[in-house]
Design a protein around this motif. Sequence first.
Motif, mmCIF file in Angstrom:
data_model
loop_
_atom_site.group_PDB
_atom_site.id
_atom_site.type_symbol
_atom_site.label_atom_id
_atom_site.label_comp_id
_atom_site.label_asym_id
_atom_site.label_seq_id
_atom_site.Cartn_x
_atom_site.Cartn_y
_atom_site.Cartn_z
ATOM 1 N N THR A 199 -0.757 23.236 13.682
ATOM 2 C CA THR A 199 0.330 23.665 14.560
ATOM 3 C C THR A 199 -0.218 24.250 15.855
ATOM 4 O O THR A 199 -1.118 25.093 15.836
ATOM 5 C CB THR A 199 1.196 24.729 13.857
ATOM 6 N N PHE A 200 0.315 23.793 16.958
ATOM 7 C CA PHE A 200 -0.100 24.257 18.281
ATOM 8 C C PHE A 200 0.316 25.710 18.507
ATOM 9 O O PHE A 200 1.385 26.141 18.068
ATOM 10 C CB PHE A 200 0.548 23.358 19.338
ATOM 11 N N ALA A 201 -0.528 26.445 19.239
ATOM 12 C CA ALA A 201 -0.249 27.868 19.518
ATOM 13 C C ALA A 201 0.711 28.003 20.697
ATOM 14 O O ALA A 201 0.366 28.509 21.768
ATOM 15 C CB ALA A 201 -1.561 28.606 19.806
ATOM 16 N N ALA A 202 1.947 27.573 20.486
ATOM 17 C CA ALA A 202 2.904 27.476 21.585
ATOM 18 C C ALA A 202 3.316 28.813 22.196
ATOM 19 O O ALA A 202 3.373 28.931 23.427
ATOM 20 C CB ALA A 202 4.129 26.692 21.134
ATOM 21 N N PRO A 203 3.647 29.841 21.414
ATOM 22 C CA PRO A 203 4.095 31.084 22.056
ATOM 23 C C PRO A 203 3.055 31.700 22.993
ATOM 24 O O PRO A 203 3.397 32.112 24.109
ATOM 25 C CB PRO A 203 4.391 31.997 20.856
#
Length: 348
Positions: A199-203
């Motif tokens: 999962t991409f570290a979006a926040p």
Amino acid sequence: LYVEMLEAGFSRVGEFHYLHHDRDGKSYANLAEMAERIAAAAGETGIGLTLLPVFYAHSSFGGAAPNQGQRRFINDVDRFSRLVEKCRESVRALNQAVVGVAPHSLRAATPEELIEVTALAPDGPIHIHIAEQVKEVEDCLAWSGARPVEFLLGHAKVDKRWCLIHATHMTDAETVAMARSGAIAGLCPITEANLGDGTFAAPLFREHGGRYGVGSDSNVLIGLPDELRQLEYSQRLAHRARNVLAVAGGSTGRALFDAALDGGSVALGAGISQIAAGASADLVSLDPQNPSLAGKSGDAILDAWIFANGGKVDCVWVHGLKQVSGGRHVKREAIAERFRSVMTALSA
């Protein structure tokens, strides 16, 4: 594929194109044979095209020799340079087509080749697969002493023309540095979930001004709301929180849609991503008769489309020309019949 993309609401494709040669690995008589087929498909379907010829020369870090299974991808820099020029010729007749370059990955291109290849697109977009899987990170550390994104940012002039595909496995420091570089995160949420990549570290990325676009790597499913929904849900699961990518008090669907439209347009060199004078008239409408949209207006329509499969794409215009009507591409039947014939012949 392009028909399905248009019917899903995509108006432009970034074609990460690395199947260059014949089955035996030898060049076709026309070096750009496959690129011309891509351009022809874009022309017939009406989808906007950003053609990204892929440079692929090695099987692993440090310039390892390619393996037999990669023979249709392989070029040296000289032949790749000629291919890029041929690609530009291939798309010349298309409306608002863009040509960039795509060094496949730090595995497939040495640092020296990376510099030479990116110089072939002084003004165009540059796409690269990076930090997709843990093993890639481990192999890069063993080779260079640095993680993939860390190495790239330290050895290339990364800016907003760059799109880092996946960028899944980054430290916080890498995530912040990538955001500040201006590079776009090219996220493929369904592919990344399907392959179990992570999962991409979006926040954190968004907190520091990072921009992203969405698309498909494996094409296991073509769906615009599906990609956006998977992106948000992956963040909720990772952070055990709700509405992770929403602006406080705002619509999550609106935040996802606007962010993906902005970042995707930049990554594809597509220009202004809004309804405005001088912008490309790329428009999508939803079926207003769908019961899921009854009583809804404004951003609630986007939320229903993305999170509840509410509403279906009705019409799509690209450069002002209607390519999808009533949810079906205007040439769907003819193209589907040719596709069935070819696939049947190939599988015989």
